[in-house]
Write a protein that holds these residues in place. Structure first.
Motif, PDB file in Angstrom:
ATOM      1  N   TRP A 180       0.822  -1.202   0.000  1.00  0.00           N
ATOM      2  CA  TRP A 180       0.000   0.000   0.000  1.00  0.00           C
ATOM      3  C   TRP A 180       0.860   1.258   0.000  1.00  0.00           C
ATOM      4  CZ3 TRP A 180      -4.758  -0.135  -1.470  1.00  0.00           C
ATOM      5  CH2 TRP A 180      -5.525  -1.281  -1.267  1.00  0.00           C
ATOM      6  N   LEU A 181       1.958   1.245   0.743  1.00  0.00           N
ATOM      7  CA  LEU A 181       2.843   2.404   0.768  1.00  0.00           C
ATOM      8  C   LEU A 181       3.470   2.623  -0.594  1.00  0.00           C
ATOM      9  CD1 LEU A 181       4.186   4.664   2.352  1.00  0.00           C
ATOM     10  CD2 LEU A 181       5.941   3.032   3.105  1.00  0.00           C
ATOM     11  N   ARG A 182       3.892   1.537  -1.252  1.00  0.00           N
ATOM     12  CA  ARG A 182       4.439   1.658  -2.603  1.00  0.00           C
ATOM     13  C   ARG A 182       3.383   2.181  -3.570  1.00  0.00           C
ATOM     14  NH1 ARG A 182       6.231  -3.672  -1.822  1.00  0.00           N
ATOM     15  NH2 ARG A 182       4.892  -4.336  -3.551  1.00  0.00           N
ATOM     16  N   PHE A 183       2.162   1.664  -3.433  1.00  0.00           N
ATOM     17  CA  PHE A 183       1.080   2.060  -4.343  1.00  0.00           C
ATOM     18  C   PHE A 183       0.792   3.548  -4.229  1.00  0.00           C
ATOM     19  CE2 PHE A 183      -3.421   2.949  -5.032  1.00  0.00           C
ATOM     20  CZ  PHE A 183      -3.612   2.447  -6.307  1.00  0.00           C
ATOM     21  N   PHE A 184       0.611   4.061  -3.022  1.00  0.00           N
ATOM     22  CA  PHE A 184       0.266   5.464  -2.843  1.00  0.00           C
ATOM     23  C   PHE A 184       1.427   6.387  -3.212  1.00  0.00           C
ATOM     24  CE2 PHE A 184      -3.054   3.716   0.044  1.00  0.00           C
ATOM     25  CZ  PHE A 184      -4.159   4.291  -0.587  1.00  0.00           C
ATOM     26  N   THR A 185       2.661   5.952  -2.932  1.00  0.00           N
ATOM     27  CA  THR A 185       3.814   6.781  -3.304  1.00  0.00           C
ATOM     28  C   THR A 185       3.945   6.886  -4.811  1.00  0.00           C
ATOM     29  OG1 THR A 185       4.971   6.067  -1.290  1.00  0.00           O
ATOM     30  CG2 THR A 185       6.289   7.106  -3.009  1.00  0.00           C
ATOM     31  N   ARG A 186       3.770   5.767  -5.504  1.00  0.00           N
ATOM     32  CA  ARG A 186       3.885   5.802  -6.961  1.00  0.00           C
ATOM     33  C   ARG A 186       2.752   6.605  -7.593  1.00  0.00           C
ATOM     34  NH1 ARG A 186       6.154  -0.069  -9.057  1.00  0.00           N
ATOM     35  NH2 ARG A 186       7.855  -0.256  -7.535  1.00  0.00           N
ATOM     36  N   ARG A 187       1.533   6.471  -7.063  1.00  0.00           N
ATOM     37  CA  ARG A 187       0.417   7.254  -7.601  1.00  0.00           C
ATOM     38  C   ARG A 187       0.645   8.743  -7.363  1.00  0.00           C
ATOM     39  NH1 ARG A 187      -0.062   2.588  -8.418  1.00  0.00           N
ATOM     40  NH2 ARG A 187       1.423   3.332  -9.985  1.00  0.00           N
ATOM     41  N   PHE A 188       1.207   9.088  -6.210  1.00  0.00           N
ATOM     42  CA  PHE A 188       1.489  10.498  -5.935  1.00  0.00           C
ATOM     43  C   PHE A 188       2.505  11.036  -6.931  1.00  0.00           C
ATOM     44  CE2 PHE A 188       4.316  13.615  -3.885  1.00  0.00           C
ATOM     45  CZ  PHE A 188       3.398  14.625  -3.624  1.00  0.00           C
ATOM     46  N   LEU A 189       3.556  10.275  -7.203  1.00  0.00           N
ATOM     47  CA  LEU A 189       4.561  10.712  -8.173  1.00  0.00           C
ATOM     48  C   LEU A 189       3.963  10.842  -9.568  1.00  0.00           C
ATOM     49  CD1 LEU A 189       7.629   8.562  -7.015  1.00  0.00           C
ATOM     50  CD2 LEU A 189       7.225  10.999  -6.593  1.00  0.00           C
ATOM     51  N   GLU A 190       3.030   9.961  -9.910  1.00  0.00           N
ATOM     52  CA  GLU A 190       2.374  10.046 -11.217  1.00  0.00           C
ATOM     53  C   GLU A 190       1.507  11.291 -11.316  1.00  0.00           C
ATOM     54  OE1 GLU A 190       0.239   6.427 -11.538  1.00  0.00           O
ATOM     55  OE2 GLU A 190       2.023   5.182 -11.865  1.00  0.00           O
ATOM     56  N   ILE A 191       0.807  11.614 -10.228  1.00  0.00           N
ATOM     57  CA  ILE A 191      -0.096  12.768 -10.249  1.00  0.00           C
ATOM     58  C   ILE A 191       0.692  14.066 -10.409  1.00  0.00           C
ATOM     59  CG2 ILE A 191      -1.691  14.131  -8.841  1.00  0.00           C
ATOM     60  CD1 ILE A 191      -2.695  11.466  -7.681  1.00  0.00           C
ATOM     61  N   VAL A 192       1.778  14.225  -9.651  1.00  0.00           N
ATOM     62  CA  VAL A 192       2.493  15.507  -9.680  1.00  0.00           C
ATOM     63  C   VAL A 192       3.266  15.716 -10.978  1.00  0.00           C
ATOM     64  CG1 VAL A 192       2.674  15.651  -7.173  1.00  0.00           C
ATOM     65  CG2 VAL A 192       4.492  14.533  -8.465  1.00  0.00           C
ATOM     66  N   ARG A 193       3.534  14.644 -11.725  1.00  0.00           N
ATOM     67  CA  ARG A 193       4.199  14.846 -13.012  1.00  0.00           C
ATOM     68  C   ARG A 193       3.214  14.737 -14.181  1.00  0.00           C
ATOM     69  NH1 ARG A 193       5.999   9.516 -11.895  1.00  0.00           N
ATOM     70  NH2 ARG A 193       5.271   8.002 -13.440  1.00  0.00           N
ATOM     71  N   ALA A 194       1.945  14.515 -13.895  1.00  0.00           N
ATOM     72  CA  ALA A 194       0.960  14.360 -14.965  1.00  0.00           C
ATOM     73  C   ALA A 194       0.654  15.681 -15.654  1.00  0.00           C
ATOM     74  CB  ALA A 194      -0.324  13.750 -14.403  1.00  0.00           C
ATOM     75  N   PHE A 195       0.735  16.778 -14.911  1.00  0.00           N
ATOM     76  CA  PHE A 195       0.387  18.082 -15.470  1.00  0.00           C
ATOM     77  C   PHE A 195       1.649  18.811 -15.913  1.00  0.00           C
ATOM     78  CE2 PHE A 195      -2.823  16.964 -12.331  1.00  0.00           C
ATOM     79  CZ  PHE A 195      -3.984  17.070 -13.084  1.00  0.00           C
ATOM     80  N   PRO A 196       1.651  19.384 -17.120  1.00  0.00           N
ATOM     81  CA  PRO A 196       2.822  20.154 -17.576  1.00  0.00           C
ATOM     82  C   PRO A 196       3.079  21.355 -16.675  1.00  0.00           C
ATOM     83  CG  PRO A 196       1.328  19.660 -19.396  1.00  0.00           C
ATOM     84  CD  PRO A 196       0.602  19.289 -18.145  1.00  0.00           C
ATOM     85  N   GLU A 197       4.325  21.795 -16.668  1.00  0.00           N
ATOM     86  CA  GLU A 197       4.691  22.932 -15.824  1.00  0.00           C
ATOM     87  C   GLU A 197       3.869  24.174 -16.125  1.00  0.00           C
ATOM     88  OE1 GLU A 197       6.813  21.128 -17.591  1.00  0.00           O
ATOM     89  OE2 GLU A 197       8.709  20.727 -16.536  1.00  0.00           O
ATOM     90  N   ILE A 198       3.538  24.378 -17.405  1.00  0.00           N
ATOM     91  CA  ILE A 198       2.821  25.595 -17.776  1.00  0.00           C
ATOM     92  C   ILE A 198       1.403  25.605 -17.219  1.00  0.00           C
ATOM     93  CG2 ILE A 198       1.941  24.732 -19.989  1.00  0.00           C
ATOM     94  CD1 ILE A 198       2.690  27.521 -21.154  1.00  0.00           C
ATOM     95  N   VAL A 199       0.803  24.407 -17.064  1.00  0.00           N
ATOM     96  CA  VAL A 199      -0.541  24.321 -16.482  1.00  0.00           C
ATOM     97  C   VAL A 199      -0.484  24.634 -14.988  1.00  0.00           C
ATOM     98  CG1 VAL A 199      -2.482  22.787 -16.013  1.00  0.00           C
ATOM     99  CG2 VAL A 199      -1.306  22.677 -18.219  1.00  0.00           C
ATOM    100  N   ILE A 200       0.493  24.061 -14.300  1.00  0.00           N
ATOM    101  CA  ILE A 200       0.644  24.322 -12.864  1.00  0.00           C
ATOM    102  C   ILE A 200       0.983  25.791 -12.633  1.00  0.00           C
ATOM    103  CG2 ILE A 200       1.863  23.632 -10.769  1.00  0.00           C
ATOM    104  CD1 ILE A 200       2.533  20.985 -12.141  1.00  0.00           C
ATOM    105  N   ALA A 201       1.861  26.350 -13.487  1.00  0.00           N
ATOM    106  CA  ALA A 201       2.237  27.755 -13.339  1.00  0.00           C
ATOM    107  C   ALA A 201       1.027  28.666 -13.552  1.00  0.00           C
ATOM    108  CB  ALA A 201       3.345  28.113 -14.325  1.00  0.00           C
ATOM    109  N   GLY A 202       0.169  28.330 -14.513  1.00  0.00           N
ATOM    110  CA  GLY A 202      -1.026  29.134 -14.738  1.00  0.00           C
ATOM    111  C   GLY A 202      -1.926  29.171 -13.527  1.00  0.00           C
ATOM    112  N   PHE A 203      -2.036  28.037 -12.828  1.00  0.00           N
ATOM    113  CA  PHE A 203      -2.853  27.984 -11.608  1.00  0.00           C
ATOM    114  C   PHE A 203      -2.264  28.875 -10.521  1.00  0.00           C
ATOM    115  CE2 PHE A 203      -3.537  26.026  -7.424  1.00  0.00           C
ATOM    116  CZ  PHE A 203      -4.922  26.080  -7.353  1.00  0.00           C
TER     117      PHE A 203
END
Length: 324
Positions: free
Chosen positions: A156-179
């Motif tokens: 479970w710890l591996r699962f949640f850590t990997r999903r977190f890493l996937e989420i934070v790199r899923a959005f391009p920098e320009i989208v996050i910067a716009g927010f």
């Protein structure tokens, strides 16, 4: 014995015939996949061009022959003027407009010593990239061990850590910067946050893949003498993976320099903002000066990263295939 008998190939054994038939099947399948891939690529390219033409009111293909006009319009009055723009020197063509106000951008350190505007902006972009890479690498380093299957037993710890890493790199920098631009307004802070968040996900993934390929014998030895989890990771795994970590860190720094430049074009500070303004206002000499400075900076960062990787990993790691 006739010539026909001499040229006739010997009969294959049943096993050889099976191998040959299997090889022909694989070759036919490879040809089919190649043709199918080329057809798909052609259809995708045609569809993309059609979509571009439709979204531009049918003007895409009409305007395509005039692509070179933009570069022709970048020609300055003389080729010394981009040098003046780069070093904030007065221009003989100064007419009081923003187009030739090169000295106005100087950043004075003392009364007689100044930093040219674009050099100052470039340093700002490098600061954004370096600070963001340090923040991203720090959190990526801390999280990668929780995502590695050979280090963390909890599924479970591996699962949640990997999903977190996937989420934070899923959005391009320009989208996050716009927010974050909507929250913090214009400036380098949104760029730092955006690049840092994306770097955490990108480096975290690369780091934990390196950890999963590490030799586990040192970790097993430390486990046998009673070392705890942190000690096993710090003394058994980190020394092995640190050169690769540093190599990925330097690679990400190069990428973040480019990303910070792009974010500057949307109001996040740095040299990208100056480039956007100079292009939008048709300031030829300023645009050429900024592009030249960007090119030199990226080449310098790439060369410095290569030199540092050689120093950290050792030149013998790059000597394979060179006869050294």
């Amino acid at each position: 014995m006739s010539a026909t008998d001499v040229c006739r190939a010997p009969a294959l054994s049943p096993e050889g015939a099976t191998v040959e038939r299997h090889w022909h099947d694989l070759a036919a399948r490879r040809r089919l996949y190649t043709i199918g891939g080329l057809v798909f690529l052609f259809l995708a390219l045609s569809g993309s061009l059609w979509f571009a033409n439709e979204t531009n009111a049918g003007k895409f293909f009409d305007r395509l022959p005039y692509v070179a006009d933009f570069f022709a319009e970048l020609k300055p009055r003389d080729w010394i003027d981009p040098v003046r723009a780069l070093f904030d020197l007065p221009s003989p063509y100064d007419d009081g407009s923003l187009k030739f106000d090169y000295p106005e951008g100087r950043v004075y350190l003392t009364q007689g010593i100044y930093i040219p505007e674009y050099f100052h902006r470039m340093v700002e972009t490098l600061n954004i990239a370096l600070f963001s890479t340090l923040v991203g690498a720090t959190f990526g380093f801390l999280l990668c061990f929780f995502a590695a299957g050979n280090i963390t037993a909890s599924r479970w710890l591996r699962f949640f850590t990997r999903r977190f890493l996937e989420i934070v790199r899923a959005f391009p920098e320009i989208v996050i910067a716009g927010f974050f631009l909507a929250i913090f307004s214009l400036g380098p802070i949104p760029a730092i946050i955006a690049v840092s968040i994306h770097t955490v996900g990108a480096l975290g993934k690369m780091f934990f893949e390196v950890v999963e390929n590490a030799d586990m014998k040192p970790e097993e030895g430390l486990r046998a003498v009673g070392a705890n989890w942190v000690e096993r990771v710090w003394f058994g795994i980190v020394p092995q993976v640190l050169p690769n970590f540093m190599s990925y860190f330097l690679l990400r720094f190069e990428i973040n320099v480019r990303a910070s430049t792009i974010l500057g074009a949307v109001g996040a500070g740095g040299i990208g903002e100056s480039l956007r303004l100079s292009i939008g206002r048709s300031h030829e000499a300023k645009t050429i000066a900024i592009v030249f400075l960007l090119f030199c900076t990226i080449v310098a960062v790439d060369q410095f990263s290569a030199w540092l990787r050689h120093r950290l990993v050792g030149r013998q790691a790059f000597a394979y295939g060179r006869g050294e």
